[in-house]
Write a protein that holds these residues in place. Structure first.
Motif, PDB file in Angstrom:
ATOM      1  N   LEU A  23       0.795  -1.300   0.060  1.00  0.00           N
ATOM      2  CA  LEU A  23      -0.027   0.001   0.173  1.00  0.00           C
ATOM      3  C   LEU A  23       0.877   1.363   0.144  1.00  0.00           C
ATOM      4  CD1 LEU A  23      -2.705  -1.039   2.621  1.00  0.00           C
ATOM      5  CD2 LEU A  23      -3.026  -0.778   0.145  1.00  0.00           C
ATOM      6  N   ARG A  24       1.970   1.147   0.560  1.00  0.00           N
ATOM      7  CA  ARG A  24       2.931   2.401   0.698  1.00  0.00           C
ATOM      8  C   ARG A  24       3.495   2.586  -0.646  1.00  0.00           C
ATOM      9  NH1 ARG A  24       5.234   0.828   6.641  1.00  0.00           N
ATOM     10  NH2 ARG A  24       4.133   1.816   7.792  1.00  0.00           N
ATOM     11  N   THR A  25       3.850   1.878  -1.452  1.00  0.00           N
ATOM     12  CA  THR A  25       4.434   1.736  -2.746  1.00  0.00           C
ATOM     13  C   THR A  25       3.622   1.796  -4.166  1.00  0.00           C
ATOM     14  OG1 THR A  25       4.909  -0.637  -2.883  1.00  0.00           O
ATOM     15  CG2 THR A  25       6.581   0.897  -1.705  1.00  0.00           C
ATOM     16  N   ALA A  26       2.399   1.396  -3.876  1.00  0.00           N
ATOM     17  CA  ALA A  26       1.423   1.153  -4.997  1.00  0.00           C
ATOM     18  C   ALA A  26       1.068   2.496  -5.471  1.00  0.00           C
ATOM     19  CB  ALA A  26       0.073   0.580  -4.491  1.00  0.00           C
ATOM     20  N   THR A  27       1.182   2.330  -6.991  1.00  0.00           N
ATOM     21  CA  THR A  27       0.740   3.628  -7.809  1.00  0.00           C
ATOM     22  C   THR A  27      -0.586   3.398  -8.417  1.00  0.00           C
ATOM     23  OG1 THR A  27       1.652   2.623  -9.733  1.00  0.00           O
ATOM     24  CG2 THR A  27       2.877   4.176  -8.613  1.00  0.00           C
ATOM     25  N   ASP A  33     -14.342  -1.446  -3.435  1.00  0.00           N
ATOM     26  CA  ASP A  33     -15.096  -0.127  -2.700  1.00  0.00           C
ATOM     27  C   ASP A  33     -14.183   0.986  -2.503  1.00  0.00           C
ATOM     28  OD1 ASP A  33     -16.409   1.988  -1.635  1.00  0.00           O
ATOM     29  OD2 ASP A  33     -18.015   0.540  -1.102  1.00  0.00           O
ATOM     30  N   THR A  34     -13.712   1.648  -3.286  1.00  0.00           N
ATOM     31  CA  THR A  34     -12.682   2.750  -3.083  1.00  0.00           C
ATOM     32  C   THR A  34     -12.960   3.549  -1.634  1.00  0.00           C
ATOM     33  OG1 THR A  34     -13.990   4.370  -4.315  1.00  0.00           O
ATOM     34  CG2 THR A  34     -12.426   3.098  -5.618  1.00  0.00           C
ATOM     35  N   ARG A  35     -14.153   3.761  -1.271  1.00  0.00           N
ATOM     36  CA  ARG A  35     -14.114   4.205   0.011  1.00  0.00           C
ATOM     37  C   ARG A  35     -13.498   3.443   1.158  1.00  0.00           C
ATOM     38  NH1 ARG A  35     -20.522   4.874  -0.827  1.00  0.00           N
ATOM     39  NH2 ARG A  35     -20.042   2.875  -1.435  1.00  0.00           N
ATOM     40  N   VAL A  36     -13.627   2.017   0.934  1.00  0.00           N
ATOM     41  CA  VAL A  36     -13.415   1.032   1.981  1.00  0.00           C
ATOM     42  C   VAL A  36     -11.667   0.953   1.979  1.00  0.00           C
ATOM     43  CG1 VAL A  36     -13.142  -1.262   2.670  1.00  0.00           C
ATOM     44  CG2 VAL A  36     -15.410  -0.440   1.951  1.00  0.00           C
ATOM     45  N   THR A  37     -11.200   1.078   0.961  1.00  0.00           N
ATOM     46  CA  THR A  37      -9.885   1.363   0.818  1.00  0.00           C
ATOM     47  C   THR A  37      -9.212   2.607   1.259  1.00  0.00           C
ATOM     48  OG1 THR A  37      -9.992  -0.105  -1.316  1.00  0.00           O
ATOM     49  CG2 THR A  37      -7.712   1.216  -1.133  1.00  0.00           C
ATOM     50  N   GLN A  38      -9.816   3.480   1.158  1.00  0.00           N
ATOM     51  CA  GLN A  38      -9.329   4.901   1.794  1.00  0.00           C
ATOM     52  C   GLN A  38      -9.366   4.745   3.177  1.00  0.00           C
ATOM     53  OE1 GLN A  38     -12.254   7.405  -0.153  1.00  0.00           O
ATOM     54  NE2 GLN A  38     -10.738   8.051  -1.971  1.00  0.00           N
ATOM     55  N   VAL A  46      -1.242   4.872   6.446  1.00  0.00           N
ATOM     56  CA  VAL A  46      -0.451   4.848   5.241  1.00  0.00           C
ATOM     57  C   VAL A  46      -0.617   6.004   4.444  1.00  0.00           C
ATOM     58  CG1 VAL A  46      -0.153   3.828   2.811  1.00  0.00           C
ATOM     59  CG2 VAL A  46      -0.609   2.410   4.565  1.00  0.00           C
ATOM     60  N   GLU A  47       0.297   6.873   4.175  1.00  0.00           N
ATOM     61  CA  GLU A  47       0.356   8.278   3.660  1.00  0.00           C
ATOM     62  C   GLU A  47       0.220   8.266   2.032  1.00  0.00           C
ATOM     63  OE1 GLU A  47       3.176  10.842   5.338  1.00  0.00           O
ATOM     64  OE2 GLU A  47       2.259  10.708   7.352  1.00  0.00           O
TER      65      GLU A  47
END
Length: 271
Positions: A23-27, A33-38, A46-47
């Motif tokens: 997650l820290r390096t993914a582009t 569900d993008t809201r769940v991932t956020q 994870v910034e």
């Protein structure tokens, strides 16, 4: 390549080091569900803010070409809301297309409700079958359970809390009231609960409603006590009705616990 990553099914402490690093390096992240991932990114502190592409049961077919094109140049992290992508969650069609297009696919293993429930159920774990969500319509659900009534492996189902009571009542009807069942609720969460008993007992327990995420684990059918002679007769009867000898032997062996090879050879001698 595509990177399938398991996410926590409840407790964020179950996130693996490899998931956090990814997650820290993914582009690019393909998310159910993008809201769940956020929320996952925020919960794991994870910034990184990767590009989030929606990938769900409604749009998966339309997203395949886009995601495979991206995967040709960079890794695409594939996430479901909880657990492992493709396991009763989006991703299967994408992986199939990736394999056909010779796009590499790898996995970051982690939490999954199926083996978690199986392990805590107290039921046999040496052989099991995952059936996902049973049909919503009563007639279709009962037909499926009738087909599974003699399945010797432990069975694992997902079910909504609203339909749990109906499923358990239908299980008692199709499998017998005394078949052992474990209902696993809110696994890894604060209010985790595992209720074990017979199908009839748990149907009564769930009749007034149950809340939370549900996994149902059901004991497999006991082998039918039958003599070798009767079993061979069953094989020959199936063959007479049009079933191939190999399949007939396997079917009777599964139902009785007898050797498929021995049934096949005995029936072959008598044809």
């Amino acid at each position: 390549m595509l990177v399938l990553a398991a996410t926590p099914i409840g407790n964020l402490g179950d996130a693996t080091v490899r998931l956090v690093d990814a997650l820290r390096t993914a582009t690019v992240v393909a998310a159910e569900d993008t809201r769940v991932t956020q929320r996952l990114l925020a919960g794991l502190k994870v910034e990184n803010r990767p590009r989030l592409v929606s990938l769900n049961e409604h749009n998966e077919r339309e997203r395949i070409a886009e995601l495979l094109a991206i995967a040709a140049d960079t890794d695409v992290l594939v996430l479901s809301d909880a657990g492992m992508p493709t396991v009763s969650d989006p991703g299967y069609r994408l992986v199939t297309a990736a394999v056909e297009a010779d796009v590499r696919v790898t996995v970051l293993p982690g939490a999954s409700a199926v083996p978690t429930a199986l392990a805590v159920s107290g039921l046999p774990t040496d052989r099991f079958a995952f059936e996902g969500f049973p049909p919503r319509r009563p007639a279709e659900r009962r037909a499926l359970l009738a087909e599974l009534a003699r399945e010797p492996r432990t069975l694992v189902f997902f079910e909504s809390p609203q339909r749990l009571g109906d499923l358990l009542a239908d299980l008692a009807g199709a499998f017998g009231a005394e078949r052992r069942v474990a209902v696993c609720r809110e696994l890894t969460k604060l209010h985790e609960e595992v209720v074990r008993g017979t199908a009839a007992e748990l149907a009564a327990w769930a009749a007034d409603g149950v809340r939370g995420e549900i996994v149902v684990v059901v004991e497999g059918a006991a082998p039918v006590e039958v003599s070798a002679e009767d079993a061979i007769a069953q094989v020959l009867a199936l063959v007479a009705s049009g079933t191939r000898l190999k399949e007939a032997s396997a079917e009777v062996a599964e139902a009785t616990g007898l050797s498929r090879r021995e049934l096949y050879e005995a029936a072959l001698r008598r044809r």
